[in-house]
Scaffold this motif. Structure first.
Motif, PDB file in Angstrom:
ATOM      1  N   ASP A  23      -3.031  -2.870  -2.407  1.00 14.53           N
ATOM      2  CA  ASP A  23      -4.201  -2.622  -1.561  1.00 14.53           C
ATOM      3  C   ASP A  23      -4.726  -1.201  -1.745  1.00 14.53           C
ATOM      4  O   ASP A  23      -4.760  -0.403  -0.808  1.00 14.53           O
ATOM      5  CB  ASP A  23      -3.827  -2.875  -0.100  1.00 14.53           C
ATOM      6  CG  ASP A  23      -5.037  -2.907   0.819  1.00 14.53           C
ATOM      7  OD1 ASP A  23      -6.164  -3.069   0.320  1.00 14.53           O
ATOM      8  OD2 ASP A  23      -4.850  -2.763   2.043  1.00 14.53           O
ATOM      9  N   ASN A  27      -8.510   0.611  -0.595  1.00 13.96           N
ATOM     10  CA  ASN A  27      -7.748   0.101   0.537  1.00 13.96           C
ATOM     11  C   ASN A  27      -8.635  -0.750   1.442  1.00 13.96           C
ATOM     12  O   ASN A  27      -9.578  -0.255   2.049  1.00 13.96           O
ATOM     13  CB  ASN A  27      -7.148   1.272   1.325  1.00 13.96           C
ATOM     14  CG  ASN A  27      -6.283   0.792   2.477  1.00 13.96           C
ATOM     15  OD1 ASN A  27      -6.623   0.985   3.633  1.00 13.96           O
ATOM     16  ND2 ASN A  27      -5.170   0.170   2.176  1.00 13.96           N
ATOM     17  N   TRP A  58       0.856  -1.184   0.000  1.00 20.02           N
ATOM     18  CA  TRP A  58       0.000   0.000   0.000  1.00 20.02           C
ATOM     19  C   TRP A  58       0.896   1.240   0.000  1.00 20.02           C
ATOM     20  O   TRP A  58       1.622   1.481   0.951  1.00 20.02           O
ATOM     21  CB  TRP A  58      -0.927   0.014   1.214  1.00 20.02           C
ATOM     22  CG  TRP A  58      -1.834   1.207   1.264  1.00 20.02           C
ATOM     23  CD1 TRP A  58      -2.777   1.573   0.356  1.00 20.02           C
ATOM     24  CD2 TRP A  58      -1.879   2.199   2.302  1.00 20.02           C
ATOM     25  NE1 TRP A  58      -3.424   2.722   0.733  1.00 20.02           N
ATOM     26  CE2 TRP A  58      -2.879   3.140   1.938  1.00 20.02           C
ATOM     27  CE3 TRP A  58      -1.183   2.391   3.486  1.00 20.02           C
ATOM     28  CZ2 TRP A  58      -3.191   4.241   2.723  1.00 20.02           C
ATOM     29  CZ3 TRP A  58      -1.496   3.498   4.266  1.00 20.02           C
ATOM     30  CH2 TRP A  58      -2.487   4.410   3.884  1.00 20.02           C
ATOM     31  N   ALA A  67      -5.903  -8.243   1.554  1.00 24.43           N
ATOM     32  CA  ALA A  67      -4.842  -8.400   0.561  1.00 24.43           C
ATOM     33  C   ALA A  67      -4.234  -9.794   0.633  1.00 24.43           C
ATOM     34  O   ALA A  67      -3.983 -10.438  -0.398  1.00 24.43           O
ATOM     35  CB  ALA A  67      -3.769  -7.337   0.779  1.00 24.43           C
TER      36      ALA A  67
END
Length: 237
Positions: free
Chosen positions: A31, A54, A4, A60
């Motif tokens: 993500d 997200n 991320w 994930a």
């Protein structure tokens, strides 16, 4: 490899795995990054799954294990995108899986390396390790490590029951897997400094780690795990 907003380091991490780890398919589960993480990951040679927004590490990781199952992989290794996990240690985890373990944790607190934590975070980790060690019937020192290997059995378990709550990707997933009959072991590894990006735990976040991790463990222990072997009750004659 869940990621991320790791554009500063994702490319070098992937290349490190390709050059210093065993031959493998590198999968990056993006993500919902708002930077160039997925593009850089593709350019570095990784397969990329992009989540629409997200969703957290748990979601994930579940996506990653689903990919592994559908592609027919019988072993999978989880490591962070920030470069802290050394790809040279991946084979040590896989060797333990080949020797019969279902989940192998790359442990930071097993007399290797100089990684340290202090204060409430350390207290919480010690409590979590003690409880999970009793549950797994083996000594575990680092149950929150994100450096892990999974056997085919563990992959199937994760696809169906991988939690998405806070610390679910480490504590809850481990409790569920143990109750489903997975064998857990650890191997000592030395962590490296984060190679870039923003750490997920700032000092003020560490102050509330103890309470939140305790709640996470409590929910994990009382939650019924589908597929777990029920305890036999005594029968009165």
């Amino acid at each position: 490899m869940p990621a991320w907003n790791e554009s500063a380091v994702i490319g070098s991490t992937i290349r490190d795995v390709q050059q210093n780890g065993p031959r493998c398919v590198v999968l990056v589960v993006d993500d919902g990054s708002e930077d160039a993480t997925p593009d850089i990951a593709r350019e570095a040679g990784a397969v990329v799954l992009q989540l629409p927004f997200n969703m957290g590490v748990g979601a994930a990781m579940r996506a990653g294990f689903t990919f592994a199952e559908r592609m027919g992989f019988t072993r999978a290794v989880q490591l962070d995108a920030d470069g802290q996990h050394n790809p040279k240690d991946v084979q040590k985890l896989l060797d333990a899986v080949d020797a019969g373990a279902d989940i192998v944790i790359g442990a930071r607190f097993a007399d290797v390396g100089e990684y340290e934590v202090h204060g409430p975070r350390k207290w919480a980790m010690n409590v979590l390790a003690g409880v999970l060690s009793r549950l797994a019937k083996t000594r575990l020192t680092d149950v929150t490590s994100g450096f892990r290997a999974a056997s085919e059995k563990a992959i199937h378990q994760y696809v169906r029951h991988y939690p998405a709550e806070y610390l679910g990707d480490t504590i809850d997933s481990l409790v569920g897997a143990i109750r489903a009959g997975c064998i857990v072991q650890q191997v000592p590894v030395a962590m490296r400094p984060r190679q870039g990006g923003v750490p997920s735990h700032s000092p003020w976040k560490a102050a509330i780690y103890l309470g939140r991790s305790g709640l996470a463990l409590g929910f994990a222990l009382i939650r019924r795990t589908p597929g777990a072997k029920p305890k036999r009750e005594g029968v009165r004659q």
